[in-house]
Design a protein around this motif. Structure first.
Motif, mmCIF file in Angstrom:
data_model
loop_
_atom_site.group_PDB
_atom_site.id
_atom_site.type_symbol
_atom_site.label_atom_id
_atom_site.label_comp_id
_atom_site.label_asym_id
_atom_site.label_seq_id
_atom_site.Cartn_x
_atom_site.Cartn_y
_atom_site.Cartn_z
ATOM 1 N N THR A 72 0.909 5.778 -1.095
ATOM 2 C CA THR A 72 0.224 6.981 -1.544
ATOM 3 C C THR A 72 1.083 7.691 -2.567
ATOM 4 O OG1 THR A 72 -0.887 7.241 0.591
ATOM 5 C CG2 THR A 72 -0.765 9.191 -0.833
ATOM 6 N N ARG A 94 -3.489 0.228 -3.462
ATOM 7 C CA ARG A 94 -3.341 -0.990 -2.675
ATOM 8 C C ARG A 94 -3.238 -2.194 -3.606
ATOM 9 N NH1 ARG A 94 -8.111 -0.645 1.948
ATOM 10 N NH2 ARG A 94 -7.067 0.795 3.390
ATOM 11 N N GLU A 148 0.845 -1.186 0.000
ATOM 12 C CA GLU A 148 0.000 0.000 0.000
ATOM 13 C C GLU A 148 0.881 1.237 0.000
ATOM 14 O OE1 GLU A 148 -2.586 0.155 3.318
ATOM 15 O OE2 GLU A 148 -3.791 1.827 2.560
ATOM 16 N N ARG A 201 -4.268 6.757 -3.677
ATOM 17 C CA ARG A 201 -3.962 5.730 -2.680
ATOM 18 C C ARG A 201 -4.086 4.388 -3.403
ATOM 19 N NH1 ARG A 201 -3.465 8.475 1.868
ATOM 20 N NH2 ARG A 201 -4.760 10.347 2.173
#
Length: 608
Positions: A30, A44, A28, A42
């Motif tokens: 940003t 993931r 994960e 963002r």
């Protein structure tokens, strides 16, 4: 930029599956977009796929790329900036590429750009009017948290490696999974309208490149080339064998594999696959049907993705015996109308699949009838068949009254010119038996293997190969009596005049012919359609038109019936007519067949 967060579980409340199932988060991060203030992505990487959430001051937009739609990824490096281009870190939605990025080993790199770029290639399912199609999507993630390219590249490589491990269903490591075995591609350039080479290079090859799937491409040079190739080469050097063309090239490959002494091991370790570039393409259409993969003529996307992912499924094969030879089939056996259309429309091959429609109209005008006897072993309950063990190898003997004895012991016989001819006495007569271990004019098989293989974009000069020996058919031994012997008493016999008898073990026998809607790739069932003489032309036309939706399958009238069978025998009268096996013409005369479940492994789409 935030550091990556690893190994976390969340509840997948948005999934279409059970809401209680957990979605595992592997990575994960940003990513900031410098061209827009307070705008971030963002990202993931989860067990479900790649989740991208674009957040701005006033809205949030989420997009999920399912793992089954991702084909591969690649780490790249900037070459040069465009004058006036925006500095964009993450380009995940539709937009123009801002930087020219190339492989890190390329020359003229932009040393001032310390960023590492991760390209993720996906083919998402999109609804197109009343159907679905796959649309190519490229996700670009730019890593530049660190002051050195090497450190940023290490982060990008971590994502790439994790994605690769998930795609091949291996434990997550920091070492990129590697399979040193290539795919063997056998391409028939004359299949269908003759566009197989072009379709492979433009439709399939780019996807294989994006997925880092290496392959050896061999273009067939003459009839039976593919059959000889798989019979005489070390097929274990490849991780799969792919037929590019129509059903005919896969028919060659299948029978070439059964001509190997090690056929059982070869089928267990080397799966088969098909990329449809022919006229009929029945098996390819069937695979897409069972795995909910969009089938679009001359679009190889979904089935090429299956080659890269490596998921396999079992498929039945049918052992077919004529007066002089045996062969193995994966699609159909036909006598009468549909076989006439298939063979006689060859002269219209240049127009592709439309040739069948044109010739069907011609054959309806000059409708033919054929005399003969059709016998079959009917399956009474198709919903409660025992699942056979895999692989299936059965020996048998024929007793004096024609009943079959099937001991549990395995049987394997070599093909030797000194082998005795299998004979049995019935009614005081002796007949030669063509069986799995015996072939007319057989010689001991010679096998050649290669320790390595070259990468071919076209067939290399000097690669032509012809076997100097006669082939011998092996495979599972038959349960059935010889063609000259009496059949078991529980078989059904129908004698008279027929317009057509057609038997299929796949759902589709052509791109738009849903012959057996209830069929599965491995269920131990053959579906026999019998059309007797006396039926009107309008009824036949209605039936043929209904095959596009499978509407004929439940018809049971005086002239039409659809029967699930495990074995059958057709004995035509007279010298004129066509018999086909998988669309290939075979000798006209008595023919019988029986099904053997779970023999072949097929590469199929991943539907996880």
């Amino acid at each position: 930029m935030a550091e990556p967060k690893l190994s976390k579980d969340v509840y997948n409340v948005k999934s279409d599956e059970n809401a209680d199932s957990k979605e595992h988060i592997y990575l994960e991060e940003t990513f900031y977009i410098l061209s827009k203030k307070k705008s971030v992505f963002r990202v993931r990487l989860t067990s479900k796929g790649l989740s991208l959430i674009k957040e701005t001051d006033d809205c949030s937009k989420e997009q999920t790329i399912l793992l089954r739609d991702i084909i591969g990824s690649k780490c790249m490096r900037s070459k040069r900036r465009r004058v006036g281009a925006r500095s964009c870190i993450c380009s995940s939605f539709v937009g123009h590429q801002q930087l020219k990025v190339v492989d890190e080993n390329s020359g003229d790199l932009d040393e001032s750009d310390i960023s590492a770029y991760l390209y993720i290639y996906a083919y998402n399912l999109k609804r197109s009017r009343r159907s679905f199609k796959r649309e190519r999507t490229t996700i670009t993630l730019r890593f530049r948290s660190y002051d050195k390219y090497e450190d940023n590249n290490r982060e990008a490589q971590k994502w790439r490696t994790t994605i690769k491990c998930l795609l091949v269903d291996q434990p997550i490591t920091y070492t990129l999974p590697y399979n040193d075995k290539k795919l063997l591609i056998l391409l028939n350039p004359k299949s269908g309208p003759g566009k197989a080479r072009e379709l492979f290079q433009t439709k399939a090859a780019p996807i294989l490149q994006e997925s880092d799937t290496p392959y050896d491409l061999h273009v067939t040079k003459y009839a039976q080339y593919a059959r000889e190739f798989v019979r005489t080469r070390n097929v274990y050097a490849w991780r799969g064998i792919v037929a590019v063309g129509g059903d005919g090239v896969l028919f060659e490959i299948l029978n070439g594999m059964f001509e190997r002494l090690d056929w059982q091991q070869a089928f267990a370790e080397v799966p088969l696959a098909i990329l449809p570039c022919g006229s009929g393409n029945g098996l390819a259409r069937t695979i897409c049907h069972h795995y909910n993969e969009p089938y679009i003529p001359q679009n190889l996307t979904g089935l090429t993705m299956a080659l890269a992912r490596g998921k396999t499924a079992h498929m039945d094969v049918v052992r077919v015996e004529t007066k002089s030879k045996i062969m193995f089939s994966f699609l159909s056996v036909g006598w009468g109308l549909l076989s006439d259309i298939d063979i006689e429309s060859e002269r219209l091959r240049a127009i592709g699949g439309q040739r069948f429609t044109v010739w069907a109209l011609a054959r309806l005008v000059g409708l033919r009838k054929y005399k003969g006897v059709v016998s079959y072993a009917k399956i009474k309950d198709v919903s409660n068949l025992p699942k056979p063990k895999h692989p299936l190898t059965i020996s048998h003997s024929v007793s004096q009254d024609g009943a079959l004895d099937s001991p549990e012991a395995d049987a394997f016989f070599d093909c030797d010119e000194n082998s005795e001819v299998f004979t049995s006495a019935v009614n005081g007569k002796r007949h030669q038996r063509v069986d799995s271990w015996y072939s007319v004019n057989s010689r001991r098989s010679a096998f050649y293997s290669t320790r390595g293989s070259e990468y071919h974009s076209v067939t290399s000069s000097g690669s032509e190969m012809r076997s100097p020996v006669h082939a011998c058919m092996h495979g599972p031994a038959s349960h059935l009596p010889s063609l000259m012997f009496q059949l078991p008493s529980h078989w059904v016999h129908e004698e008279g005049e027929f317009v057509m008898v057609y038997v299929s073990y796949q759902s589709y026998i052509g791109e738009d012919l849903l012959f057996a809607p209830r069929s599965h790739l491995s269920d131990g069932i053959m579906w026999m359609l019998i059309i007797k003489a006396g039926i009107s032309r309008s009824q036949i036309l209605s039936l043929l038109l209904g095959m596009s939706q499978g509407n004929h399958s439940e018809i049971n009238t005086e002239h039409i019936k659809m029967i699930p069978v495990s074995a059958f025998r057709i004995v035509p009268e007279g010298p004129n007519g066509h018999l086909t096996v998988d669309g290939e013409l075979v000798e006209y005369g008595p023919i019988q067949a029986e099904i053997f479940p779970n023999i072949v492994n097929l590469l199929v789409p991943d539907t996880k």
